[in-house]
Motif scaffolding. Sequence first.
Motif, mmCIF file in Angstrom:
data_model
loop_
_atom_site.group_PDB
_atom_site.id
_atom_site.type_symbol
_atom_site.label_atom_id
_atom_site.label_comp_id
_atom_site.label_asym_id
_atom_site.label_seq_id
_atom_site.Cartn_x
_atom_site.Cartn_y
_atom_site.Cartn_z
ATOM 1 N N MET A 1 -22.193 18.549 24.561
ATOM 2 C CA MET A 1 -21.382 17.640 23.640
ATOM 3 C C MET A 1 -22.464 16.587 23.303
ATOM 4 S SD MET A 1 -18.605 15.006 25.271
ATOM 5 C CE MET A 1 -18.720 13.367 24.807
ATOM 6 N N PRO A 2 -22.647 16.569 21.715
ATOM 7 C CA PRO A 2 -23.826 15.680 21.167
ATOM 8 C C PRO A 2 -23.665 14.237 21.564
ATOM 9 C CG PRO A 2 -22.174 16.603 19.505
ATOM 10 C CD PRO A 2 -21.833 17.177 20.929
ATOM 11 N N GLY A 3 -22.397 13.635 21.521
ATOM 12 C CA GLY A 3 -22.270 12.153 21.957
ATOM 13 C C GLY A 3 -22.633 11.795 23.154
ATOM 14 N N LEU A 4 -22.739 12.599 24.041
ATOM 15 C CA LEU A 4 -23.099 12.336 25.495
ATOM 16 C C LEU A 4 -24.098 11.550 25.723
ATOM 17 C CD1 LEU A 4 -21.683 12.490 28.230
ATOM 18 C CD2 LEU A 4 -23.239 14.701 28.632
ATOM 19 N N PRO A 5 -25.490 11.674 25.177
ATOM 20 C CA PRO A 5 -26.574 10.786 25.359
ATOM 21 C C PRO A 5 -26.189 9.386 24.979
ATOM 22 C CG PRO A 5 -27.355 12.796 24.412
ATOM 23 C CD PRO A 5 -25.722 13.063 24.466
ATOM 24 N N ILE A 6 -25.518 9.240 23.919
ATOM 25 C CA ILE A 6 -25.254 7.731 23.458
ATOM 26 C C ILE A 6 -24.344 7.023 24.365
ATOM 27 C CG2 ILE A 6 -23.846 6.650 21.745
ATOM 28 C CD1 ILE A 6 -24.673 8.423 19.748
ATOM 29 N N LEU A 7 -23.310 7.884 24.956
ATOM 30 C CA LEU A 7 -22.376 7.377 26.038
ATOM 31 C C LEU A 7 -23.381 6.932 27.395
ATOM 32 C CD1 LEU A 7 -19.291 9.240 26.453
ATOM 33 C CD2 LEU A 7 -19.570 6.809 25.481
ATOM 34 N N LEU A 8 -24.382 7.777 27.611
ATOM 35 C CA LEU A 8 -25.199 7.449 28.689
ATOM 36 C C LEU A 8 -26.140 6.219 28.225
ATOM 37 C CD1 LEU A 8 -26.938 10.605 30.230
ATOM 38 C CD2 LEU A 8 -26.103 8.820 31.354
ATOM 39 N N PHE A 9 -26.525 5.958 27.138
ATOM 40 C CA PHE A 9 -27.234 4.679 26.738
ATOM 41 C C PHE A 9 -26.288 3.755 26.822
ATOM 42 C CE2 PHE A 9 -30.008 7.315 24.286
ATOM 43 C CZ PHE A 9 -31.324 6.546 24.469
ATOM 44 N N VAL A 10 -25.128 3.541 26.398
ATOM 45 C CA VAL A 10 -24.111 2.750 26.785
ATOM 46 C C VAL A 10 -23.983 2.382 28.162
ATOM 47 C CG1 VAL A 10 -21.685 1.686 26.457
ATOM 48 C CG2 VAL A 10 -22.971 2.780 24.559
ATOM 49 N N ALA A 11 -23.844 3.369 29.023
ATOM 50 C CA ALA A 11 -23.634 3.205 30.212
ATOM 51 C C ALA A 11 -24.753 2.473 30.973
ATOM 52 C CB ALA A 11 -23.434 4.515 31.073
ATOM 53 N N VAL A 12 -25.953 2.917 30.631
ATOM 54 C CA VAL A 12 -27.148 2.142 31.066
ATOM 55 C C VAL A 12 -27.166 0.879 30.994
ATOM 56 C CG1 VAL A 12 -29.676 2.169 31.213
ATOM 57 C CG2 VAL A 12 -28.339 4.356 31.287
ATOM 58 N N SER A 13 -26.876 0.422 29.606
ATOM 59 C CA SER A 13 -26.978 -1.105 29.164
ATOM 60 C C SER A 13 -25.979 -1.593 29.948
ATOM 61 C CB SER A 13 -26.830 -1.069 27.729
ATOM 62 O OG SER A 13 -25.580 -0.563 27.175
ATOM 63 N N THR A 14 -24.575 -1.240 29.977
ATOM 64 C CA THR A 14 -23.641 -1.880 30.758
ATOM 65 C C THR A 14 -24.124 -2.143 32.162
ATOM 66 O OG1 THR A 14 -22.103 -0.510 29.625
ATOM 67 C CG2 THR A 14 -21.237 -1.629 31.365
ATOM 68 N N PHE A 15 -24.702 -0.880 32.844
ATOM 69 C CA PHE A 15 -25.280 -1.419 34.402
ATOM 70 C C PHE A 15 -26.245 -2.454 34.446
ATOM 71 C CE2 PHE A 15 -28.732 -0.406 37.361
ATOM 72 C CZ PHE A 15 -27.801 -0.268 38.495
ATOM 73 N N MET A 16 -27.161 -2.629 33.347
ATOM 74 C CA MET A 16 -27.878 -3.679 33.229
ATOM 75 C C MET A 16 -27.305 -4.892 33.078
ATOM 76 S SD MET A 16 -31.611 -4.066 32.775
ATOM 77 C CE MET A 16 -32.338 -5.392 32.458
ATOM 78 N N ALA A 17 -26.273 -5.063 31.946
ATOM 79 C CA ALA A 17 -25.607 -6.287 31.916
ATOM 80 C C ALA A 17 -24.894 -6.744 33.331
ATOM 81 C CB ALA A 17 -24.897 -6.297 30.927
ATOM 82 N N VAL A 18 -24.076 -5.759 33.960
ATOM 83 C CA VAL A 18 -23.334 -5.936 34.979
ATOM 84 C C VAL A 18 -24.417 -6.578 36.212
ATOM 85 C CG1 VAL A 18 -21.754 -5.281 36.896
ATOM 86 C CG2 VAL A 18 -21.430 -4.603 34.308
ATOM 87 N N SER A 19 -25.392 -5.935 36.419
ATOM 88 C CA SER A 19 -26.422 -6.123 37.395
ATOM 89 C C SER A 19 -26.923 -7.526 37.317
ATOM 90 C CB SER A 19 -27.388 -5.145 37.847
ATOM 91 O OG SER A 19 -28.231 -4.891 36.548
ATOM 92 N N ILE A 20 -27.149 -8.038 36.188
ATOM 93 C CA ILE A 20 -27.819 -9.384 35.995
ATOM 94 C C ILE A 20 -26.818 -10.471 36.467
ATOM 95 C CG2 ILE A 20 -28.758 -10.833 34.497
ATOM 96 C CD1 ILE A 20 -30.059 -8.558 32.719
ATOM 97 N N ILE A 21 -25.654 -9.948 36.004
ATOM 98 C CA ILE A 21 -24.566 -11.058 36.339
ATOM 99 C C ILE A 21 -24.289 -11.063 37.943
ATOM 100 C CG2 ILE A 21 -22.166 -11.435 36.329
ATOM 101 C CD1 ILE A 21 -22.201 -11.295 33.253
ATOM 102 N N ILE A 22 -24.488 -9.781 38.536
ATOM 103 C CA ILE A 22 -24.252 -9.853 40.041
ATOM 104 C C ILE A 22 -25.430 -10.468 40.563
ATOM 105 C CG2 ILE A 22 -24.623 -8.116 41.865
ATOM 106 C CD1 ILE A 22 -22.909 -6.264 40.204
ATOM 107 N N VAL A 23 -26.684 -10.395 40.171
ATOM 108 C CA VAL A 23 -27.862 -11.103 40.485
ATOM 109 C C VAL A 23 -27.486 -12.702 40.438
ATOM 110 C CG1 VAL A 23 -30.365 -11.648 40.164
ATOM 111 C CG2 VAL A 23 -29.412 -9.225 40.429
ATOM 112 N N ALA A 24 -27.012 -12.992 39.274
ATOM 113 C CA ALA A 24 -26.783 -14.295 39.203
ATOM 114 C C ALA A 24 -25.733 -14.887 40.046
ATOM 115 C CB ALA A 24 -26.416 -14.698 37.764
#
Lengths: 127, 412
Positions: free
Chosen positions: A1-24
């Motif tokens: 599936m060619p779009g899968l890496p893009i979804l992974l990019f979005v997933a990693v950035s979401t993970f980053m965004a959520v984890s910063i808020i959890i740290v906060a």
Amino acid sequence: MPGLPILLFVAVSTFMAVSIIIVAHVVGPKARSTAVKLMPYESGMDPIHSARQRFNISFYLLAIEFLVFDVELLFLYPWAVAAGGTSPTALGRLPAEAGVFWAVMGFVTILMIGFVYTWRKGVFKWN
Amino acid sequence: MLNDSAMTRFLMAWGLSGDVAVLATTVVHAAILVHFFAAAPLVLIWLERKVAGRLQDRLGPTRVGGRFGWLQGAADGIKLVQKEDLAPAAADSVLFRMAPYIVFIGSFGAFIALPWSDGWTAMELDAGLFFILAIMSVEVIGVIFAGYASGSKWSLLGGMREAAQVVSYEVPMALCCLLPVMLAGTVNIMEIGRMQSGWVWNWFVLHDPFCLIGFFVYFTVATASVKRAPFDLAEAESELVAGFHTEYSGIRWSYFFMAEYASMFAVSGLATVCFLGGWHLGVPVLEWLGLAGNPAWWAVAISGVIGFALFAAKSLSLVFVQMWIRWSLPRLRIDQVMTTCLKYLLPISCVLLVGLAAWPLVIYAATNALQPGRGRTTLIGPALGERSAPARTSAESAGVTPTIAERVEVRR
């Protein structure tokens, strides 16, 4: 599936965004909320009426105008790919291609008629 | 795509299957990129405060981290993490909490396809330019959510203004990005960058007068589309308190700022690749030294690092110009912002589009009239289709200059 890496990019950035808020939440103080603190800010006054109100119709007209132009752009991009670089219909080839040019002229002319019409109808007027 | 990235090949050499290697590479690229994305705004905010200080005859930050105050951004970040995370009682809780994520992801998305140097990109997409334009406009949805969900009148006004402004400015922005696409004949942003190798007149900004004007129109429109002053009507402090993020606090608030500064860099990077020659110096030094197109790993690494430095320098200069503009010009009124876009920039960019389409035909007609049978379609340098490549291919060593199309074939 060619779009899968893009979804992974979005997933990693979401993970980053959520984890910063959890740290906060872990590091920061517990929110001690009072009625005044949870009030919408209205420059020190008590808020009058809800903020969910009707707003100017100009925004709606603009959105329609935007839709028209954005769909038009979707058509222009494939044309630009066909008219550029080394494609057989490229404008820069020798002898220069005139048919490709007149095709887009027709397209832009029709668009401009619509643009002038909306302009004269006062869609772009902001009071 | 990622299939031929260095890391994927390395992993596959270790016996991983193709799909697993691609996914592993993606995660590593994404992790590097997201850290850059989080760290770059800290540096840019420090830079902004220094630039603001200098332009106003002040020093700017000087204390935190030694003489130049270079740790100011990090100190701000640490402070923001420790702040309370509040949502007003009148707010739509879900949308209010979701909005910063959408802005964050929309702004991050642009970096997925941004080319940092020849072959240096998180993911080489066939429609990279289109992808960047498309995903950057996701950001506005987050801002509308923030404005509407806050339940504050300032926020609502800011959010609606932002929506009107950004969707209007998106049209001339996409029209200006069409100019390099028309020259290159591809929406693959890496290919667009590669076509501007060699001398400085190969940069698309100097190709013809329409691209020159187009660059300035693009830059104006890009400044407006990342809602920087003088177009920062969405958060106009003097009228709307803080606009759409009035009710936000702490780390959620800082996401809007991270996104703003990251977007500034993204639109500047896009301008660099589309108009200012991307990672090329403008003088074919690397070709003279035999580094460009040399398949040896050290040559690839050196030219990659040099290209990255050039790309970063060009993009950061454009970011600096955006800051310079912010601290030099007063803010416009909302009706002036809309008029500038709809009545001036939009028709101008349509004229640029038609003009650029007519340019090769006019040049050809003129040169052919002067020297019958020897018409050409460009004034300076070779025509785009016949531009020589830096890659040292077999055709070139045989004394024949390869065309872009042949070079693309060789790369495959």
